[in-house]
Design a protein around this motif. Structure first.
Motif, short mmCIF file in Angstrom:
data_model
loop_
_atom_site.label_atom_id
_atom_site.label_comp_id
_atom_site.label_asym_id
_atom_site.label_seq_id
_atom_site.Cartn_x
_atom_site.Cartn_y
_atom_site.Cartn_z
N PHE A 4 2.62 0.94 -13.83
CA PHE A 4 2.84 -0.47 -13.57
C PHE A 4 1.83 -1.31 -14.34
CE2 PHE A 4 4.06 1.82 -9.67
CZ PHE A 4 5.40 1.47 -9.62
N SER A 5 2.17 -2.57 -14.56
CA SER A 5 1.23 -3.50 -15.18
C SER A 5 0.07 -3.72 -14.22
CB SER A 5 1.93 -4.83 -15.46
OG SER A 5 2.21 -5.48 -14.23
N LYS A 6 -1.04 -4.23 -14.74
CA LYS A 6 -2.19 -4.55 -13.89
C LYS A 6 -1.78 -5.55 -12.80
CE LYS A 6 -5.80 -2.24 -14.93
NZ LYS A 6 -6.18 -1.19 -13.97
N THR A 7 -0.94 -6.50 -13.16
CA THR A 7 -0.49 -7.50 -12.19
C THR A 7 0.23 -6.83 -11.03
OG1 THR A 7 -0.24 -9.13 -13.96
CG2 THR A 7 0.89 -9.60 -11.89
N ALA A 8 1.16 -5.93 -11.33
CA ALA A 8 1.90 -5.24 -10.28
C ALA A 8 0.99 -4.31 -9.47
CB ALA A 8 3.07 -4.45 -10.87
N GLU A 9 0.06 -3.65 -10.15
CA GLU A 9 -0.89 -2.78 -9.44
C GLU A 9 -1.71 -3.57 -8.44
OE1 GLU A 9 -3.39 -0.79 -12.28
OE2 GLU A 9 -1.74 0.36 -13.13
N TYR A 10 -2.31 -4.68 -8.89
CA TYR A 10 -3.12 -5.50 -7.99
C TYR A 10 -2.27 -6.08 -6.86
CZ TYR A 10 -6.95 -5.44 -11.42
OH TYR A 10 -7.96 -5.06 -12.27
N ALA A 11 -1.05 -6.47 -7.16
CA ALA A 11 -0.16 -7.03 -6.14
C ALA A 11 0.13 -5.99 -5.06
CB ALA A 11 1.14 -7.52 -6.78
N MET A 12 0.46 -4.78 -5.45
CA MET A 12 0.76 -3.74 -4.46
C MET A 12 -0.49 -3.39 -3.64
SD MET A 12 3.63 -1.21 -6.06
CE MET A 12 3.02 -1.07 -7.73
N ARG A 13 -1.62 -3.23 -4.32
CA ARG A 13 -2.86 -2.92 -3.60
C ARG A 13 -3.19 -4.01 -2.58
NH1 ARG A 13 -7.03 -1.70 -8.44
NH2 ARG A 13 -5.72 -0.27 -9.62
N ALA A 14 -3.07 -5.26 -3.02
CA ALA A 14 -3.38 -6.39 -2.14
C ALA A 14 -2.44 -6.44 -0.95
CB ALA A 14 -3.32 -7.70 -2.92
N VAL A 15 -1.15 -6.24 -1.19
CA VAL A 15 -0.19 -6.27 -0.09
C VAL A 15 -0.46 -5.14 0.90
CG1 VAL A 15 2.25 -5.98 0.51
CG2 VAL A 15 1.60 -7.52 -1.35
N PHE A 16 -0.77 -3.95 0.40
CA PHE A 16 -1.11 -2.84 1.30
C PHE A 16 -2.34 -3.19 2.14
CE2 PHE A 16 1.08 0.35 -1.66
CZ PHE A 16 2.18 0.49 -0.83
N TYR A 17 -3.34 -3.78 1.50
CA TYR A 17 -4.56 -4.15 2.22
C TYR A 17 -4.27 -5.22 3.26
CZ TYR A 17 -9.31 -5.37 3.34
OH TYR A 17 -10.48 -5.63 4.03
N ILE A 18 -3.53 -6.23 2.87
CA ILE A 18 -3.19 -7.32 3.80
C ILE A 18 -2.36 -6.76 4.96
CG2 ILE A 18 -1.89 -9.47 4.06
CD1 ILE A 18 -2.66 -10.04 1.07
N ALA A 19 -1.46 -5.84 4.68
CA ALA A 19 -0.65 -5.22 5.74
C ALA A 19 -1.54 -4.47 6.72
CB ALA A 19 0.39 -4.28 5.13
N GLN A 20 -2.49 -3.74 6.19
CA GLN A 20 -3.43 -2.98 7.03
C GLN A 20 -4.19 -3.92 7.96
OE1 GLN A 20 -6.31 -0.89 4.68
NE2 GLN A 20 -7.41 -0.10 6.43
N ARG A 21 -4.72 -4.99 7.40
CA ARG A 21 -5.49 -5.95 8.18
C ARG A 21 -4.59 -6.72 9.16
NH1 ARG A 21 -10.28 -5.66 9.04
NH2 ARG A 21 -10.81 -7.81 8.64
N SER A 22 -3.36 -7.03 8.74
CA SER A 22 -2.42 -7.74 9.61
C SER A 22 -2.06 -6.90 10.83
CB SER A 22 -1.15 -8.10 8.85
OG SER A 22 -1.43 -9.02 7.81
N HIS A 23 -1.91 -5.62 10.63
CA HIS A 23 -1.61 -4.70 11.73
C HIS A 23 -2.72 -4.74 12.77
CE1 HIS A 23 0.19 -1.26 13.73
NE2 HIS A 23 -1.04 -0.76 13.84
N GLU A 24 -3.93 -4.98 12.30
CA GLU A 24 -5.09 -5.07 13.19
C GLU A 24 -5.26 -6.49 13.75
OE1 GLU A 24 -8.06 -3.85 10.40
OE2 GLU A 24 -7.47 -1.74 10.49
#
Length: 145
Positions: A4-24
């Motif tokens: 993936f492009s850097k943009t897509a990589e950062y987007a997926m990482r950020a969404v996973f992190y935000i999802a993790q924190r949102s669950h909490e």
């Protein structure tokens, strides 16, 4: 090297992190997200703006603000993230980046790349944002080392 492009990589990482924190039950600020996913803050801010604009993530301003994902967001496919930041080129583009590549005018990699591209497409369309959340929370998966 990623696919993936850097943009897509950062987007997926950020969404996973935000999802993790949102669950909490947490909202997360841009600096925390950038640190957690090893991304330049200014670049990530532009990415998060795109993701927010299409409703993949939500944001609240103010002292108790930050980014979060609502419960329906956990069931969205990863393909939605990629499309939001990159468009749908990964789902139909040429492996060599040739604009004319098609079934009628195939590039040297066309047949084999098409198989790989179709597998990536299936994975992105069939994998949800929330699918890895339990493993992220338990520390079995990582977004940064």
């Amino acid at each position: 090297m990623g696919i993936f492009s850097k943009t897509a990589e950062y987007a997926m990482r950020a969404v996973f992190y935000i999802a993790q924190r949102s669950h909490e039950g947490q909202r997360t600020g841009i600096k925390e997200i950038a640190d957690a996913v090893n991304s330049p803050e200014a670049f990530l801010a532009k990415i998060l703006q795109k993701l927010s604009k299409v409703g993949l993530i939500q944001s609240v301003k103010g002292p108790n603000g930050g980014f979060y994902i609502d419960t329906s967001g956990f069931s969205r496919p990863l393909a939605d993230i990629v499309i939001a930041v990159e468009g749908d080129t990964i789902f139909k583009g040429c492996g060599m980046g040739l604009s004319y590549c098609s079934e009628e005018y195939p590039c040297p990699l066309h047949g084999e790349f098409k198989k790989v591209r179709n597998q990536i497409t299936l994975m992105l369309r069939n994998t949800t944002i929330g699918q890895f959340n339990a493993e992220l929370i338990k520390g079995q998966l990582t977004l940064n080392k």
